[in-house]
Motif scaffolding. Structure first.
Motif, PDB file in Angstrom:
ATOM      1  N   GLY A  91       0.801  -1.223   0.000  1.00 31.08           N
ATOM      2  CA  GLY A  91       0.000   0.000   0.000  1.00 31.08           C
ATOM      3  C   GLY A  91       0.832   1.269   0.000  1.00 31.08           C
ATOM      4  O   GLY A  91       0.279   2.365   0.062  1.00 31.08           O
ATOM      5  N   THR A  94       0.581   3.220  -5.199  1.00 31.83           N
ATOM      6  CA  THR A  94      -0.704   2.918  -5.833  1.00 31.83           C
ATOM      7  C   THR A  94      -0.451   2.151  -7.126  1.00 31.83           C
ATOM      8  O   THR A  94       0.610   2.267  -7.738  1.00 31.83           O
ATOM      9  CB  THR A  94      -1.466   4.214  -6.167  1.00 31.83           C
ATOM     10  N   ASN A 108      -6.793  -3.043  -3.361  1.00 34.74           N
ATOM     11  CA  ASN A 108      -6.338  -1.907  -4.193  1.00 34.74           C
ATOM     12  C   ASN A 108      -6.459  -0.560  -3.495  1.00 34.74           C
ATOM     13  O   ASN A 108      -5.566   0.277  -3.569  1.00 34.74           O
ATOM     14  CB  ASN A 108      -7.143  -1.848  -5.494  1.00 34.74           C
ATOM     15  N   ASN A 109      -7.603  -0.343  -2.833  1.00 34.23           N
ATOM     16  CA  ASN A 109      -7.886   0.965  -2.258  1.00 34.23           C
ATOM     17  C   ASN A 109      -7.773   1.000  -0.735  1.00 34.23           C
ATOM     18  O   ASN A 109      -8.146   1.991  -0.107  1.00 34.23           O
ATOM     19  CB  ASN A 109      -9.296   1.426  -2.671  1.00 34.23           C
ATOM     20  N   PRO A 112      -2.361   1.097   3.996  1.00 35.65           N
ATOM     21  CA  PRO A 112      -1.430   0.064   4.472  1.00 35.65           C
ATOM     22  C   PRO A 112      -1.835  -0.570   5.799  1.00 35.65           C
ATOM     23  O   PRO A 112      -1.705  -1.786   5.975  1.00 35.65           O
ATOM     24  CB  PRO A 112      -0.107   0.831   4.600  1.00 35.65           C
ATOM     25  N   ARG A 115      -4.286  -3.586   5.668  1.00 29.80           N
ATOM     26  CA  ARG A 115      -3.988  -4.745   4.824  1.00 29.80           C
ATOM     27  C   ARG A 115      -3.493  -5.963   5.598  1.00 29.80           C
ATOM     28  O   ARG A 115      -3.313  -7.036   5.019  1.00 29.80           O
ATOM     29  CB  ARG A 115      -2.969  -4.357   3.744  1.00 29.80           C
TER      30      ARG A 115
END
Length: 435
Positions: A91, A94, A108-109, A112, A115
């Motif tokens: 993260g 991008t 994807n969005n 960090p 995740r």
């Protein structure tokens, strides 16, 4: 623990515009026209054609699946995009296109922190003002962790305040919340696993490089993430310590069973640590396979040259009969299994690849190579010889000999090729005939 999937991932950056830069032309300084001014003079049709060139591609069509609990190594030369790929997963970068999955979540969005990954950096990234205990505990104190009885220990502002103001007091006077007790238990568990219990009260500046690396690993392990990311964590260590730490990382990964993605440019680390290796070059994955398959069956000339030390030798050859290859200095008759790959290639010229370990001292013969020795490197367990072809001094060839074979600079040798160990690559593109 989780499966990681990269699906058609691309990464590109916009080109930098030189706005009013100064260039030296014919000894005189001249102002370069701003990029915007130049763009305004370009016809619309030309602009449309050049839109793709407005960005610099770094990663191209990356498709990679890392299985749950697998140790995957990304290896390649500097600038190939391996660290960028790791940063995109974490993260910190991008993505331009594609999808990245961690477990069943599309990340994807996601920021960090959401995740559930832990990253070990090349420069350790330890907090210099905190002792080792607090470095390991840092991430734990900023999230929810399981207490010793298996219940979730939630953050409480009053508890955090009391813990903070009493932390510098003698141990008996410190306030310990339920969460801080869980943190202490986890830090001690990780310190025991990494054998750094005696270092917990020291500052990072008081540690050796190997000890700092273990602390960085401990900080990552303490959070019990779904995925470990390691970006060349051993590159700052000396050779002996690198070997020891390499073995420790592999052992820890096997114990914990955590999915791990490890980035390195060192092929020795890649071959000895990974369950599988992904070889990268110019922003593309060249081959994904277990270490021995990468070594024995390289997909193309780049993989063959990059994996193996000393690197593979390459010589141009011509097909002069159904199973006969010719070079100005020698001829080879190939085994029968090469008949179909050569026929399918529909080509006449190839690049012959042979590893230094698969060349031996031989007698004068039309199938052997005549060389003159340029350099001898005796390592004790083996001897590296660098030589040039007698009829082409620009063509160098490397040989690995056993230590009992004594050669000296200037010696003229005949080298025999282990015919069952050769590789053939297409001249255009370098793809292996066996792939």
């Amino acid at each position: 623990m989780a499966k990681v999937v990269f699906e058609n991932v691309d990464k590109s950056y916009p080109r930098r515009e030189r706005d009013g830069a100064i260039e030296q032309l014919d000894g005189k300084e001249q102002k370069v026209r701003p990029a915007i001014a130049i763009a305004n003079t370009i016809p619309t049709s030309t602009k449309a054609k050049s839109r793709k060139s407005d960005r610099v591609g770094v990663l191209h069509d990356i498709n990679l699946i890392v299985e749950d609990g697998e140790f995957m190594v990304l290896v390649g030369p500097s600038g190939c995009g391996k660290s960028t790929l790791l940063r995109m997963l974490s993260g910190l970068e991008t993505i331009t296109a594609g999808k990245i999955w961690i477990g069943d979540r599309l990340v994807n969005n996601l920021p960090p922190k959401a995740r559930d990954i832990a990253m070990v950096f090349q420069n350790y990234a330890l907090y210099p003002h905190l002792n080792i205990y607090d470095n390991i505990a840092f991430g734990l104190r900023r999230g929810n962790i399981l207490s010793e009885n298996g219940k979730l220990s939630n953050s409480n502002k009053l508890d955090d305040f009391l813990v903070g103001i009493t932390r510098s007091l003698p141990r008996k006077l410190r306030y310990l919340s339920a969460k801080e007790k869980s943190v202490r238990s986890r830090v001690r568990q990780v310190a025991s696993l990494l054998q750094i219990e005696t270092l917990l009260n020291r500052l990072p500046k008081e540690l050796s490089g190997g000890q700092k690396q273990r602390v960085a690993l401990g900080r990552a392990i303490a959070r019990n993430p779904q995925v470990f990311l390691m970006d060349e964590p051993l590159s700052n260590l000396d050779a002996k310590l690198r070997t020891e730490t390499r073995a420790q990382i592999v052992k820890l990964q096997r114990q914990l069973g955590t999915t791990t993605i490890y980035v390195t440019h060192d092929q020795t680390e890649a071959m000895t640590m990974g369950d599988r290796i992904a070889v990268m070059n110019d922003g593309r994955i060249q081959q994904i396979a277990p270490p021995l398959e990468i070594y024995q069956q390289p997909a193309n000339r780049f993989v063959a040259e990059f994996i193996g030390s000393p690197p593979m030798n390459f010589l141009p050859v011509e097909l002069v009969a159904p199973l006969t290859l010719a070079h100005p200095q020698f001829k080879l008759t190939l085994p029968e299994f090469w008949a179909k790959p050569i026929q399918d290639s529909n080509a006449r010229f190839f690049t012959l690849g042979i590893r230094p370990q698969h060349l031996q001292l031989g007698d004068k013969d039309e199938s052997n190579i005549s060389v003159t020795v340029d350099l001898v490197e005796a390592l004790g367990s083996e001897t590296y010889v660098s030589a040039h072809l007698n009829e082409d001094i620009e063509a160098t060839i490397n040989v690995t000999l056993t230590p009992d074979k004594r050669v000296a600079m200037g010696d003229r040798l005949w080298l025999s090729i282990q015919i069952d160990k050769i590789h053939l690559f297409r001249v255009d593109g370098g793809k292996s005939l066996l792939c």
